[in-house]
Design an enzyme around this catalytic site. Structure first.
Site, mmCIF file in Angstrom:
data_model
loop_
_atom_site.group_PDB
_atom_site.id
_atom_site.type_symbol
_atom_site.label_atom_id
_atom_site.label_comp_id
_atom_site.label_asym_id
_atom_site.label_seq_id
_atom_site.Cartn_x
_atom_site.Cartn_y
_atom_site.Cartn_z
ATOM 1 N N ASP A 155 -4.912 -96.312 -28.385
ATOM 2 C CA ASP A 155 -5.238 -95.163 -27.391
ATOM 3 C C ASP A 155 -5.292 -95.371 -26.429
ATOM 4 O O ASP A 155 -5.232 -94.227 -25.623
ATOM 5 C CB ASP A 155 -6.017 -94.323 -28.558
ATOM 6 C CG ASP A 155 -7.562 -94.649 -28.676
ATOM 7 O OD1 ASP A 155 -7.824 -95.573 -28.060
ATOM 8 O OD2 ASP A 155 -7.992 -94.026 -30.095
ATOM 9 N N HIS A 177 -12.356 -94.804 -26.922
ATOM 10 C CA HIS A 177 -13.381 -94.243 -26.878
ATOM 11 C C HIS A 177 -14.465 -95.206 -27.648
ATOM 12 O O HIS A 177 -13.869 -96.365 -27.987
ATOM 13 C CB HIS A 177 -13.192 -93.485 -28.505
ATOM 14 C CG HIS A 177 -11.921 -92.599 -28.184
ATOM 15 N ND1 HIS A 177 -10.920 -92.339 -29.028
ATOM 16 C CD2 HIS A 177 -11.725 -91.281 -28.476
ATOM 17 C CE1 HIS A 177 -9.972 -91.915 -28.893
ATOM 18 N NE2 HIS A 177 -10.803 -90.745 -28.620
ATOM 19 N N HIS A 188 -16.136 -95.642 -34.973
ATOM 20 C CA HIS A 188 -17.403 -94.617 -35.252
ATOM 21 C C HIS A 188 -18.223 -94.421 -36.131
ATOM 22 O O HIS A 188 -19.567 -93.628 -35.612
ATOM 23 C CB HIS A 188 -16.319 -93.073 -34.546
ATOM 24 C CG HIS A 188 -16.265 -93.015 -33.621
ATOM 25 N ND1 HIS A 188 -16.424 -94.033 -32.308
ATOM 26 C CD2 HIS A 188 -14.802 -93.111 -33.436
ATOM 27 C CE1 HIS A 188 -15.304 -93.248 -31.544
ATOM 28 N NE2 HIS A 188 -13.966 -93.186 -32.177
ATOM 29 N N ASP A 194 -10.346 -99.966 -27.833
ATOM 30 C CA ASP A 194 -10.106 -99.125 -28.027
ATOM 31 C C ASP A 194 -10.550 -97.862 -26.853
ATOM 32 O O ASP A 194 -11.274 -98.249 -25.960
ATOM 33 C CB ASP A 194 -10.726 -98.325 -29.617
ATOM 34 C CG ASP A 194 -10.972 -96.558 -29.779
ATOM 35 O OD1 ASP A 194 -9.418 -97.040 -30.610
ATOM 36 O OD2 ASP A 194 -10.597 -95.480 -29.188
HETATM 37 ZN ZN LIG Z 1 -9.980 -93.894 -30.180
#
Ligand SMILES: [Zn+2]
Length: 311
Positions: free
Chosen positions: A248, A169, A130, A167
């Site tokens: 995740d 996200h 991120h 991931d």
């Molecule tokens: Zn994540």
């Protein structure tokens, strides 16, 4: 040929406060599982070196690196902690951990390119995907995988590398850094809508973003990956593959609502390895991103490493 497992005790000392899901115990859970499963004897362990500021500036602006260094070095000397965004807390040990995490990714890249090992996994934190060119966010300070990919291109002279991000996200930071760099193909899946609420519209033609609705199960995700990632990777013929390995999207992980299980991570890793074996002399560097249910994280990293190590 072997699989390197790169980590450092400094990565455990970065703490974001009681109850924060991105916690030091994540690395302990992975270590414990590797020992309990006997998988650790198939890996070669290495201590991560520190990244140089010049490594970090391959992916981040000079101004950002100077600013975050000022802050983190100040915290290291005063012993204070500070929130850099509502989810992302810097503590006195964050500077050391962030340098080891990025350093591990660069070191892994060198070891693989030099033929010391076939592939490598960096069991590090803070995670990176991120972190944008000029901003820390979402538990991330330096974008470990983008730094490594740029190191392979700019320092080691590779011409084409792929970044694979599974991931749950969206890897908005990696996209921010690498969008428009035609030497890179980035393929990703992510739950949508979900933090950081980006990715549905890719920022560059070198991005293959696959947004996935909540409650999608592994078999459907595999079909999407097969249809969207694989043709792009085959056309691109990467010379090396970098994995933002977040776990995740596991069914047991409360951070999101996707339905992957260990067998799906095994499948992902095998499909990526197939591409690496065909086009990239098997060269893969994988860096830990998310994964917050400790049991599911440890078992998923286990199958990921089992495929990487071919055991
Ligand atoms: Zn994540």
């Amino acid at each position: 040929m072997s699989t390197a497992f790169i980590s450092h005790p400094d990565c455990r000392r970065h703490e974001m406060g009681p109850g924060h899901p991105e916690c030091p115990q994540r690395l302990d859970a992975i270590d414990d599982w590797l020992i309990a499963s006997g998988l650790d004897i198939a890996l070669t362990r290495h201590e991560a070196r520190n990244a140089r500021l010049s490594d970090v500036e391959l992916a981040h602006t000079h101004g950002y690196v100077a600013e975050i260094r000022d802050l983190l070095e100040r915290l290291a000397s005063t012993g204070e902690s500070r929130a850099v965004d509502p989810d992302t807390i810097a503590c006195p040990h964050t500077w050391a951990a962030a340098l080891r995490a990025a350093g591990a990714a660069v070191q892994a890249t060198d070891m693989v390119i030099d033929g010391q090992v076939e592939n490598a996994f960096c069991s590090v934190r803070p995670p990176g995907h991120h972190a944008t060119r000029d901003q820390s966010m979402g538990f991330c300070f330096f974008n470990n995988i983008a730094i490594a990919a740029r190191h392979a291109l700019d320092v080691r002279g590779l011409k084409r590398v792929a970044v694979v991000d599974f991931d749950v996200h969206h890897g908005n930071g990696t996209e921010d850094i690498l969008a428009g760099d035609d030497r890179v193909l980035m393929v990703g899946i992510f739950q949508d809508p979900l933090y950081p609420y980006s990715g549905a519209v890719p920022k560059g033609t070198n991005m293959v973003n696959v947004p996935i609705p909540a409650y999608t199960r592994g078999n459907e995700i595999r079909e999407m990956v097969e249809a969207m990632w694989m043709p792009a990777l085959e056309r691109f013929k990467p010379e090396m593959i970098f994995i933002s390995a977040g776990f995740d999207a596991h069914r047991e992980d409360d951070m999101a609502q996707l339905g992957l299980v260990e067998a799906d991570y095994e499948w992902f890793t095998q499909r990526i390895k197939d591409v690496a074996d065909r086009h990239a002399q098997g060269r893969i560097v994988s860096c830990l991103e998310g994964g917050y249910n400790l049991g599911a994280l440890a078992r998923s990293v286990g199958v990921h490493l089992r495929v990487l190590a071919g055991v």
